[in-house]
Design a protein around this motif. Structure first.
Motif, PDB file in Angstrom:
ATOM      1  N   MET A  50       1.220   4.294  -3.004  1.00 21.18           N
ATOM      2  CA  MET A  50       1.059   5.748  -2.832  1.00 21.18           C
ATOM      3  C   MET A  50       1.888   6.510  -3.868  1.00 21.18           C
ATOM      4  N   GLY A  51       2.969   5.894  -4.326  1.00 25.70           N
ATOM      5  CA  GLY A  51       3.783   6.527  -5.359  1.00 25.70           C
ATOM      6  C   GLY A  51       3.010   6.783  -6.638  1.00 25.70           C
ATOM      7  N   LEU A  83       3.439  15.332  -4.407  1.00 23.27           N
ATOM      8  CA  LEU A  83       2.667  14.708  -5.478  1.00 23.27           C
ATOM      9  C   LEU A  83       1.529  15.607  -5.958  1.00 23.27           C
ATOM     10  N   LYS A 125      -8.182   8.245  -0.688  1.00 21.47           N
ATOM     11  CA  LYS A 125      -6.772   8.195  -1.080  1.00 21.47           C
ATOM     12  C   LYS A 125      -6.018   9.430  -0.577  1.00 21.47           C
ATOM     13  N   GLU A 126      -6.633  10.593  -0.749  1.00 26.48           N
ATOM     14  CA  GLU A 126      -5.994  11.843  -0.329  1.00 26.48           C
ATOM     15  C   GLU A 126      -5.844  11.909   1.192  1.00 26.48           C
ATOM     16  N   TYR A 166      -0.105   7.731  -6.773  1.00 30.10           N
ATOM     17  CA  TYR A 166      -1.187   8.710  -6.566  1.00 30.10           C
ATOM     18  C   TYR A 166      -0.971   9.999  -7.365  1.00 30.10           C
ATOM     19  N   GLY A 167       0.316  10.378  -7.506  1.00 25.89           N
ATOM     20  CA  GLY A 167       0.616  11.630  -8.197  1.00 25.89           C
ATOM     21  C   GLY A 167       0.114  11.629  -9.620  1.00 25.89           C
ATOM     22  N   ILE A 191      -2.956   9.402   2.218  1.00 25.98           N
ATOM     23  CA  ILE A 191      -1.574   9.792   1.930  1.00 25.98           C
ATOM     24  C   ILE A 191      -1.174  11.017   2.740  1.00 25.98           C
ATOM     25  N   THR A 222     -14.932   9.620  -1.528  1.00 26.02           N
ATOM     26  CA  THR A 222     -14.322  10.364  -2.629  1.00 26.02           C
ATOM     27  C   THR A 222     -12.846  10.642  -2.378  1.00 26.02           C
ATOM     28  N   PHE A 223     -12.516  11.027  -1.162  1.00 27.65           N
ATOM     29  CA  PHE A 223     -11.148  11.496  -0.894  1.00 27.65           C
ATOM     30  C   PHE A 223     -10.353  10.544   0.006  1.00 27.65           C
ATOM     31  N   LEU A 261      -2.261   9.793 -10.744  1.00 25.77           N
ATOM     32  CA  LEU A 261      -3.720   9.637 -10.757  1.00 25.77           C
ATOM     33  C   LEU A 261      -4.426  10.969 -10.551  1.00 25.77           C
ATOM     34  N   GLY A 262      -3.816  11.839  -9.759  1.00 20.36           N
ATOM     35  CA  GLY A 262      -4.469  13.108  -9.441  1.00 20.36           C
ATOM     36  C   GLY A 262      -5.555  12.911  -8.398  1.00 20.36           C
ATOM     37  N   TRP A 263      -6.334  13.976  -8.174  1.00 18.45           N
ATOM     38  CA  TRP A 263      -7.374  13.928  -7.141  1.00 18.45           C
ATOM     39  C   TRP A 263      -8.458  12.925  -7.515  1.00 18.45           C
ATOM     40  N   ILE A 264      -9.070  12.359  -6.497  1.00 19.91           N
ATOM     41  CA  ILE A 264     -10.268  11.524  -6.563  1.00 19.91           C
ATOM     42  C   ILE A 264     -10.064  10.154  -7.222  1.00 19.91           C
ATOM     43  N   LYS A 265      -9.427  10.100  -8.387  1.00 15.88           N
ATOM     44  CA  LYS A 265      -9.274   8.811  -9.084  1.00 15.88           C
ATOM     45  C   LYS A 265      -8.542   7.806  -8.204  1.00 15.88           C
ATOM     46  N   ARG A 266      -9.020   6.563  -8.239  1.00 16.90           N
ATOM     47  CA  ARG A 266      -8.421   5.547  -7.379  1.00 16.90           C
ATOM     48  C   ARG A 266      -7.432   4.676  -8.127  1.00 16.90           C
ATOM     49  N   ASP A 294       0.820  -1.205   0.000  1.00 19.71           N
ATOM     50  CA  ASP A 294       0.000   0.000   0.000  1.00 19.71           C
ATOM     51  C   ASP A 294       0.862   1.267   0.000  1.00 19.71           C
ATOM     52  N   VAL A 295       1.947   1.234   0.765  1.00 14.30           N
ATOM     53  CA  VAL A 295       2.836   2.399   0.796  1.00 14.30           C
ATOM     54  C   VAL A 295       3.451   2.624  -0.587  1.00 14.30           C
ATOM     55  N   PHE A 342      -0.925  16.938  -3.930  1.00 12.05           N
ATOM     56  CA  PHE A 342      -2.117  16.975  -3.077  1.00 12.05           C
ATOM     57  C   PHE A 342      -1.830  17.950  -1.950  1.00 12.05           C
ATOM     58  N   GLN A 348       6.921   5.925  -9.255  1.00 11.79           N
ATOM     59  CA  GLN A 348       6.522   7.223  -9.827  1.00 11.79           C
ATOM     60  C   GLN A 348       7.068   7.397 -11.222  1.00 11.79           C
ATOM     61  N   ARG A 389       8.633   3.063  -3.607  1.00 15.05           N
ATOM     62  CA  ARG A 389       7.569   4.047  -3.779  1.00 15.05           C
ATOM     63  C   ARG A 389       7.997   5.155  -4.739  1.00 15.05           C
TER      64      ARG A 389
END
Lengths: 245, 386
Positions: free
Chosen positions: A100-101, B179, B164-165, A103-104, B168, B161-162, A106-111, A96-97, B181, A156, A152
């Motif tokens: 997290m790499g 990243l 993930k945010e 996430y950048g 992290i 919704t958030f 993906l941007g906001w909201i998208k999983r 999971d950690v 956020f 990226q 991680r």
């Protein structure tokens, strides 16, 4: 000939409570180097990295990543913070950690989905931690935690890697494993900037070095500038380091 | 069960769930005390809101009071940033000040306002069903049910919704920032939700219980799992379980519902603290005992490895050489035999191949801290689990 720079730092000054921590730093880091930042405690090494990443706001000067401000370039940069900067008792697993790499990008909201998971598993494999993917992060040794941080950053898939003391508190095997990965990344054309403490290993590990002590003392190829003169200027005492050819 | 009883239990459960969600993140961010601060300092916001709206369940009052909560956080951070006092001192300065402004406001206007300090502290869940939500004369249930239901719905939507945010920026604020956020946005988002939830819940359960419902379920869940999602689920269910148990205890004792729920939470935490399978006190003590025993075992094996002469390895002289009492010597000997690490021939103890390998690997691990060789041994020996 104009050289291509991965990072350019211009007249950067950072102060905490009016006390300058970095003083008028000019730095041009060419693309594709594996660079050590060395200097005594309190020299501002971590601060320099954090300023490049925009985590700390300078009181003067600017930082450019491939000629543009960090905000527009964050996908190009991967950061490996000091191991002690996070709470390893956080309820999460190694995989999971590493995820997290991703996430950048993906941007906001998208999983994160299968693609991100696959990338994370590959990164874990690269650092030799695949068999630990489901382990809770507090159950990892210091060296393993550092490998997780490296994985991680790998996930990226950035062009520039900034690492804050990746060798701190890791065993010799892990140190070798990490440096091999860093050298591989350099071969692939990545730029790596590493805050480093062990002066003895600088010539062996790195091809570029920056001496820092609030002010920039020197920056350039290890073979040209890693000498007693610069070490003495940086550390303030007579230094003798045997540089092996 | 009367319909009022059912309504009270539903409200209590909704409050518990709405509190457990932000509470989990507050606990993980080591900000549990902030919920205490918020729950007290919203008082002036509630009083002023009440002057303006004359309705404790008005959305305007809730938003206004929630703003006081966010202001509390801002003030605490501001004072802390001066570097003159630490965070706990800053919290201790801000919330009593704001809270006492609220108290004075209530006292000065006691005749006009149907608010008193007792209700502020303990709430009155029992009266919640008497304030009805009416549209055109149609009874749609208790007002506080609608209030807390709406807050819970918004909280759930934001959480999904958030997620993930939130994760992290809670685990690694700096990485989140690099990243792209903004940890500041997430931080104040969470503080706003915590404030709104506190205001919405506090009318029903009071300032003290809001804190209990935010922190205790999260702390319970933290001891029971190593997975953030499971932690949220466990926190939610321990909140619900305590709310229902507390309600019925109050019912039979004819005591305060809020007080009973908070007591159940405290008892539940105590039980989990003692008996949690991995992180519980008993399990930790057991593990320490095992580790100590394994250190003895290793010491013993090392002794055997270092001494080839038979006199040092004689069964009867063992306790003199290694200076242990008979019981400890016997326990260690049995442990080594059970693991096939030693063999005894003519009362002379020798290391087996397994014992030899174990000793070498363990010493290597302890001196170099390299975990490569001992990874497989972690399953069987607590010694290598850190």
């Amino acid at each position: 000939m104009e050289k291509k720079y991965a990072i350019t730092v211009d007249d950067l000054t950072v102060a905490y409570n009016y006390k300058p921590v970095l003083w008028d730093i000019d730095l041009a880091i060419p693309e594709g180097v594996l660079m050590a930042i060395v200097g005594p405690n309190g020299a501002g090494k971590s601060t320099l990295i954090k300023s490049i990443l925009g985590i700390i706001k300078p009181i003067a000067g600017s930082v450019k990543i491939f000629g543009k401000p960090y905000k527009k370039q964050h996908q190009e940069v991967a950061y490996v913070p000091q191991k002690g900067s996070v709470d390893w008792d956080f309820p999460t697993t190694a995989l999971d950690v590493v995820m997290m790499g991703t996430y950048g990008s993906l941007g906001w909201i998208k999983r994160p989905g299968q693609k991100e998971k696959k990338a994370a598993l590959e990164a874990l494999e690269k650092v030799g931690m695949l068999s630990f993917k489901s382990r809770q992060i507090s159950q990892l040794s210091g060296g393993q935690q550092q490998r997780i941080f490296l994985a991680r950053a790998l996930v990226q898939n950035a062009s520039i890697y900034l690492m804050d003391e990746p060798f701190q508190g890791v065993d010799a095997t892990t140190e070798k494993a990490i440096i091999n990965i860093l050298k591989e990344l350099r071969k692939a054309g990545k730029t790596l900037i590493v805050v480093h403490h062990d002066l003895q290993t600088v010539p062996e590990y790195f091809d570029w070095v920056t001496f820092l002590n609030v002010k920039k003392i020197a920056t350039g190829p290890v073979k040209d500038i890693f000498n007693d003169g610069n070490l003495t200027k940086t550390y303030g005492i007579n230094y003798k380091v045997s540089v092996q050819e | 069960m009367s319909s009022a009883q059912i309504e009270i239990q539903i409200i209590a459960c909704l409050v518990a769930v709405a509190c457990a969600i932000p509470g989990t993140f507050l606990v993980l961010r080591k900000m549990a005390m902030i919920s205490d601060a918020i729950s007290h300092s919203i008082l002036p916001g509630i009083v002023i809101g009440f002057f303006l709206t004359e309705d404790l369940n008005s959305p305007w009052l809730i938003l206004l009071a929630a703003m006081t909560g966010v202001i509390t956080v801002v003030l605490v951070e501001f004072i802390q940033k001066t570097g003159l006092v630490k965070e706990d001192t800053a919290i201790g300065l801000v919330f009593p000040t704001l809270f006492s402004i609220g108290v004075i406001l209530i006292a000065k206007n006691a005749n006009d306002v149907h608010l008193d300090v007792d209700v502020v502290f303990l709430g009155e869940l029992a009266y919640a069903p008497s304030y009805r939500f009416l549209i055109n004369g149609m009874d749609l249930g208790p007002k506080s049910l609608w209030v807390i239901g709406t807050i819970l719905l918004v909280t759930l939507l934001l959480l999904i919704t958030f997620f993930k945010e939130l994760k992290i920026s809670t685990f690694d604020k700096q990485l989140a920032a690099t990243l792209g956020f903004s940890p500041v946005v997430v931080h104040y988002g969470l503080m706003s939700i915590a404030s709104v939830t506190t205001v919405g819940a506090f009318d029903a359960v009071g300032a003290i219980l809001v804190v209990a419902l935010m922190i205790a379920p999260a702390a319970i869940a933290y001891l029971l799992t190593n997975d953030l999602k499971k932690m949220l689920v466990i926190a939610v269910f321990s909140g619900i379980a305590s709310a229902l148990t507390g309600y019925w205890i109050a019912h039979y004792l004819d005591a305060s519902i809020a007080g009973s729920i908070a007591t159940v939470l405290g008892v539940l935490f105590l039980l989990v603290y003692l008996f949690a399978p991995k992180k519980g006190l008993i399990s930790v003590l057991f593990r320490q005992k095992r580790q100590q025993m394994e250190v003895y075992l290793l010491t013993f094996l090392l002794h055997l490895q270092n001494h080839t002469e038979e006199s040092e390895r004689h069964l009867n002289h063992l306790s003199e050489h290694i200076n242990w009492g008979k019981i400890r010597s016997k326990t260690v000997l049995d442990l080594a035999l059970k693991n096939n690490m030693i063999i005894i021939e003519n009362n002379i103890i020798s290391l087996t191949e397994k014992g030899q390998g174990f000793t070498e690997k363990a010493i290597d691990y302890i001196t170099t801290n390299s975990t490569v060789a001992i990874e497989k041994m972690k399953e069987d020996f607590f010694l290598f689990r850190g």
